[in-house]
Design an enzyme around this catalytic site. Structure first.
Site, PDB file in Angstrom:
ATOM      1  N   GLU A 210       0.865  -1.185   0.000  1.00  0.00           N
ATOM      2  CA  GLU A 210       0.000   0.000   0.000  1.00  0.00           C
ATOM      3  C   GLU A 210       0.902   1.235   0.000  1.00  0.00           C
ATOM      4  OE1 GLU A 210      -3.655   1.978   2.605  1.00  0.00           O
ATOM      5  OE2 GLU A 210      -2.367   0.435   3.480  1.00  0.00           O
TER       6      GLU A 210
ATOM      7  N   HIS B 150      -9.872   0.347   0.920  1.00  0.00           N
ATOM      8  CA  HIS B 150     -10.744   0.942   1.951  1.00  0.00           C
ATOM      9  C   HIS B 150     -11.635   2.067   1.387  1.00  0.00           C
ATOM     10  CE1 HIS B 150      -7.326   3.669   2.294  1.00  0.00           C
ATOM     11  NE2 HIS B 150      -6.652   2.879   3.117  1.00  0.00           N
TER      12      HIS B 150
ATOM     13  N   ARG C 226     -21.935  15.218  -9.192  1.00  0.00           N
ATOM     14  CA  ARG C 226     -21.497  15.495 -10.561  1.00  0.00           C
ATOM     15  C   ARG C 226     -20.279  14.660 -10.953  1.00  0.00           C
ATOM     16  NH1 ARG C 226     -22.713  20.910  -8.958  1.00  0.00           N
ATOM     17  NH2 ARG C 226     -24.695  21.573  -9.866  1.00  0.00           N
TER      18      ARG C 226
ATOM     19  N   ASP D  63     -15.078  -1.352  11.268  1.00  0.00           N
ATOM     20  CA  ASP D  63     -14.660  -1.398  12.670  1.00  0.00           C
ATOM     21  C   ASP D  63     -15.484  -0.484  13.564  1.00  0.00           C
ATOM     22  OD1 ASP D  63     -13.733   1.012  11.701  1.00  0.00           O
ATOM     23  OD2 ASP D  63     -11.724   0.850  12.578  1.00  0.00           O
TER      24      ASP D  63
ATOM     25  N   ILE E 218     -15.411   2.698  13.343  1.00  0.00           N
ATOM     26  CA  ILE E 218     -14.675   3.961  13.423  1.00  0.00           C
ATOM     27  C   ILE E 218     -14.486   4.563  12.030  1.00  0.00           C
ATOM     28  CG2 ILE E 218     -12.527   5.072  14.115  1.00  0.00           C
ATOM     29  CD1 ILE E 218     -14.125   4.046  16.481  1.00  0.00           C
TER      30      ILE E 218
ATOM     31  N   ASP F 157      -7.483  -3.706   8.045  1.00  0.00           N
ATOM     32  CA  ASP F 157      -6.481  -2.632   8.038  1.00  0.00           C
ATOM     33  C   ASP F 157      -5.848  -2.522   9.422  1.00  0.00           C
ATOM     34  OD1 ASP F 157      -4.907  -0.666   6.893  1.00  0.00           O
ATOM     35  OD2 ASP F 157      -6.361   0.938   7.188  1.00  0.00           O
TER      36      ASP F 157
END
EC number: 3.5.1.25
Length: 407
Positions: free
Chosen positions: A143, A232, A243, A269, A271, A294
């Protein structure tokens, strides 16, 4: 008898008094296993003329495939983005500990780091089969560092990179050999991204779009070049706008290649994503939803100061922040908690919640014939040596029901 001598002599295990998650439904059927594979009982009876050597009463439990976590940064004090004397032992510790949370396969995830970190760490995380010793490693998820500066989130700005100069050669110079890599998250608006996406997918690597300010057109072009995943959803990307819905618009886009299913990760989670946003995504494109944790190295450790790659992290209750800021920095919720929260927040069926953490990530990675399902021929762990339905299977709770997860 028909079949090879070794096959006919191997013991056959029959699970009884259970509900099997198969084909999106919970079926009251027995499950037959031999040498770590699920059997077709008709072939067993009529071709081999065999019956079970041993039976296990599951007490009415659900039998479901093991969870697959394609984005987990570490846990229990282990940071996958840190170099240590023995990276493999840290990966093994996490693999063993996440079994109790239902995860039987995972993609260790490295966040944005200097090139020397990738060169040292990646060769030490090979693909590895799972079992009673721990969850299997399906390949590494990288990532960053080829992401947007504006939407970098918890990724350190000093180590962000682009591949505008030499395209795929810049990727190789940064990461080193890609033999152990399964997923790469990048921002599709970066120059020459389409060359990089095509080169990565040509090597069998899944390309995910994330940490990005891409508009919908750029995202669609990335999918046309081979991208299949969104990292995510809603987090670290442009917010939905009527738009130009940005990357989020891929969930209902009509400009994707014919037959292409776009998958998207969700951190459920409690959150990172409001329950209303979870419901919107699920109802718009349920078959593409992939639950991810994550999780950061602080998973399982509680409040205090921890690390995530080059950053310090502070955990306060259920939330992890980049130290000294209010920037979210991954999750500290294990996968079984995410499955339960997703089930409660969306009102979906137990079957759908389980498949979002098993079948869908398996489909994303092209592993659905062996992982993520209880179809004939799929993985099923080892024969039992204790009262649990099978050695290597994981017992957990969802919505008040017990269920066992096949590796």
């Amino acid at each position: 008898m028909r079949g090879g001598q070794g096959t006919t002599r191997a013991p056959v295990l029959q699970f009884t008094n259970c509900r099997i998650l198969r084909g999106g439904a919970l079926l009251r059927e027995d499950l037959w296993v031999r040498e770590g594979r699920i059997l077709d009982p008709e072939k067993l009876f009529f071709d081999e003329r065999r019956v079970a050597d041993e039976q296990r009463d599951c007490g009415g439990c659900i039998l479901a495939p093991g969870f697959i976590d394609v984005q987990i940064n570490g846990g229990f004090g282990v940071d996958f983005s840190k170099t240590t004397e023995n990276v493999g032992s840290g990966v093994a510790l996490v693999a063993q500990r996440i079994l109790s949370h239902g995860v039987t396969s995972f993609c260790p995830t490295l966040v944005t780091s200097p090139p020397e970190i990738y060169h040292k760490v990646l060769p030490q995380i090979p693909v590895k089969s799972g079992g009673p010793h721990g969850a299997g490693v399906l390949g590494v998820h990288l990532e960053g560092p080829f992401i947007s500066q504006e939407k970098r989130g918890a990724h350190p700005e000093a180590h962000l990179r682009s591949f505008e100069a030499r395209a795929f050669h810049d990727v190789l110079a940064t990461y080193g050999p890609l033999d152990n890599v399964r997923i790469v998250t990048l921002a599709p608006e970066l120059g020459r991204s389409h060359e990089v996406i095509q080169a990565l997918t040509a090597q069998g690597i899944c390309v995910s779009l994330g940490h990005s300010v891409a508009d919908l057109q750029a995202a669609e072009e990335a999918v046309q070049s081979g991208a299949t995943f969104i990292t995510h959803l809603f987090n670290a990307m442009l917010p939905f706008h009527h738009r130009d819905p940005g990357i989020v618009g891929l969930l209902t886009s009509d400009r994707l290649p014919p037959g292409r299913c776009i998958f998207y990760g969700m951190i459920a989670d409690g959150i990172h994503t409001n329950p209303a946003a979870l419901r919107i995504a699920y109802r718009a494109h349920p078959q593409g939803l992939v639950l991810v944790t994550d999780a950061v190295p602080a998973l399982g450790l509680g409040n205090g100061r921890h690390t995530l790659g080059q950053q310090d992290v502070e955990v306060d209750g259920l939330t992890a922040y980049v130290a000294g800021t209010k920037t979210l920095c991954g999750s500290i919720a294990p996968m079984d908690v995410c499955v339960r929260h997703f089930l409660q927040a969306t009102g979906c069926s137990v079957e759908a919640a389980l498949e979002a953490a098993s079948l869908h990530p398996a489909q994303l990675l092209g592993l659905e014939k062996s992982k993520g399902s209880l179809d004939f021929g799929a993985d099923a762990g080892e024969a039992p040596r204790r009262r649990d339905p099978a050695k290597g299977w994981v017992r957990a709770q969802v919505s008040g029901s017990s269920w066992f997860l096949a590796p």
